[in-house]
Design a protein around this motif. Structure first.
Motif, PDB file in Angstrom:
ATOM      1  N   PHE A  41       0.831  -1.200   0.000  1.00 21.75           N
ATOM      2  CA  PHE A  41       0.000   0.000   0.000  1.00 21.75           C
ATOM      3  C   PHE A  41       0.864   1.248   0.000  1.00 21.75           C
ATOM      4  N   ASN A  42       0.341   2.321  -0.604  1.00 26.10           N
ATOM      5  CA  ASN A  42       0.986   3.620  -0.426  1.00 26.10           C
ATOM      6  C   ASN A  42       0.601   4.139   0.954  1.00 26.10           C
ATOM      7  N   ASP A  43       1.130   5.300   1.341  1.00 26.77           N
ATOM      8  CA  ASP A  43       0.929   5.802   2.703  1.00 26.77           C
ATOM      9  C   ASP A  43      -0.535   5.998   3.079  1.00 26.77           C
ATOM     10  N   ASP A  44      -1.364   6.501   2.141  1.00 30.47           N
ATOM     11  CA  ASP A  44      -2.772   6.742   2.484  1.00 30.47           C
ATOM     12  C   ASP A  44      -3.708   5.612   2.028  1.00 30.47           C
ATOM     13  N   LYS A  45      -3.111   4.502   1.594  1.00 24.76           N
ATOM     14  CA  LYS A  45      -3.854   3.289   1.215  1.00 24.76           C
ATOM     15  C   LYS A  45      -4.879   3.514   0.105  1.00 24.76           C
ATOM     16  N   THR A  46      -4.515   4.351  -0.859  1.00 26.40           N
ATOM     17  CA  THR A  46      -5.380   4.570  -2.017  1.00 26.40           C
ATOM     18  C   THR A  46      -4.839   3.890  -3.270  1.00 26.40           C
ATOM     19  N   GLU A  47      -3.632   3.335  -3.152  1.00 28.21           N
ATOM     20  CA  GLU A  47      -3.002   2.665  -4.286  1.00 28.21           C
ATOM     21  C   GLU A  47      -2.178   1.480  -3.789  1.00 28.21           C
ATOM     22  N   LEU A  48      -1.984   0.525  -4.692  1.00 23.28           N
ATOM     23  CA  LEU A  48      -1.055  -0.579  -4.451  1.00 23.28           C
ATOM     24  C   LEU A  48       0.164  -0.342  -5.327  1.00 23.28           C
ATOM     25  N   ILE A  49       1.337  -0.530  -4.758  1.00 19.08           N
ATOM     26  CA  ILE A  49       2.578  -0.200  -5.450  1.00 19.08           C
ATOM     27  C   ILE A  49       3.380  -1.465  -5.716  1.00 19.08           C
ATOM     28  N   SER A  50       3.894  -1.545  -6.943  1.00 20.10           N
ATOM     29  CA  SER A  50       4.849  -2.576  -7.310  1.00 20.10           C
ATOM     30  C   SER A  50       6.212  -1.891  -7.396  1.00 20.10           C
ATOM     31  N   ASP A  51       7.046  -2.120  -6.403  1.00 20.17           N
ATOM     32  CA  ASP A  51       8.340  -1.442  -6.346  1.00 20.17           C
ATOM     33  C   ASP A  51       9.281  -1.877  -7.457  1.00 20.17           C
ATOM     34  N   ASN A  52       9.175  -3.104  -7.882  1.00 15.55           N
ATOM     35  CA  ASN A  52      10.095  -3.627  -8.885  1.00 15.55           C
ATOM     36  C   ASN A  52       9.970  -2.911 -10.235  1.00 15.55           C
ATOM     37  N   VAL A  53       8.754  -2.566 -10.631  1.00  9.58           N
ATOM     38  CA  VAL A  53       8.550  -1.882 -11.913  1.00  9.58           C
ATOM     39  C   VAL A  53       8.140  -0.424 -11.725  1.00  9.58           C
ATOM     40  N   ASN A  54       8.061   0.019 -10.454  1.00  5.40           N
ATOM     41  CA  ASN A  54       7.745   1.404 -10.107  1.00  5.40           C
ATOM     42  C   ASN A  54       6.394   1.859 -10.673  1.00  5.40           C
ATOM     43  N   VAL A  55       5.399   0.998 -10.511  1.00  6.95           N
ATOM     44  CA  VAL A  55       4.046   1.281 -10.986  1.00  6.95           C
ATOM     45  C   VAL A  55       3.092   1.204  -9.805  1.00  6.95           C
ATOM     46  N   SER A  56       2.091   2.099  -9.800  1.00  8.23           N
ATOM     47  CA  SER A  56       1.059   2.028  -8.767  1.00  8.23           C
ATOM     48  C   SER A  56      -0.293   1.801  -9.427  1.00  8.23           C
ATOM     49  N   TYR A  57      -1.120   1.044  -8.734  1.00  3.21           N
ATOM     50  CA  TYR A  57      -2.459   0.697  -9.215  1.00  3.21           C
ATOM     51  C   TYR A  57      -3.480   1.296  -8.268  1.00  3.21           C
ATOM     52  N   PRO A  58      -4.541   1.901  -8.806  1.00  2.00           N
ATOM     53  CA  PRO A  58      -5.534   2.537  -7.939  1.00  2.00           C
ATOM     54  C   PRO A  58      -6.400   1.523  -7.202  1.00  2.00           C
ATOM     55  N   ILE A  59      -6.927   1.964  -6.076  1.00  3.71           N
ATOM     56  CA  ILE A  59      -7.943   1.203  -5.355  1.00  3.71           C
ATOM     57  C   ILE A  59      -9.227   2.000  -5.508  1.00  3.71           C
ATOM     58  N   VAL A  60     -10.201   1.430  -6.205  1.00  2.72           N
ATOM     59  CA  VAL A  60     -11.447   2.120  -6.531  1.00  2.72           C
ATOM     60  C   VAL A  60     -12.585   1.498  -5.734  1.00  2.72           C
TER      61      VAL A  60
END
Length: 81
Positions: A41-60
């Motif tokens: 999770f990012n700090d405010d838990k609005t996205e999931l982060i993949s550190d390996n490819v530096n991509v974040s996915y939204p949580i809707v």
């Protein structure tokens, strides 16, 4: 197929209908669709982060959107936090 996957995860968690699943517990079953690595999770838990490819996915509406073209490349400033 998705319903079967969710049902399988739900049954493997051994959670009754009256119990609530914590987001932190459920994220361990998810993987980045691009790198197949764990997500966090990012700090405010609005996205999931993949550190390996530096991509974040939204949580809707509480549901992770792991469709690859809905992800976004994170900026350098975000990497420093």
């Amino acid at each position: 197929m998705l319903n079967n996957t969710v049902a399988s995860i739900h049954s493997s968690c051994k959670i009754s209908n009256t119990q609530k699943v914590k987001q932190e517990d459920f994220v361990q079953y998810l993987a980045c669709p691009l790198s197949k690595d764990k997500l966090r999770f990012n700090d405010d838990k609005t996205e999931l982060i993949s550190d390996n490819v530096n991509v974040s996915y939204p949580i809707v509406d509480g549901i992770p959107d792991l469709i690859p073209h809905h992800g976004r490349i994170r900026s350098t400033k975000e990497d420093e936090s």
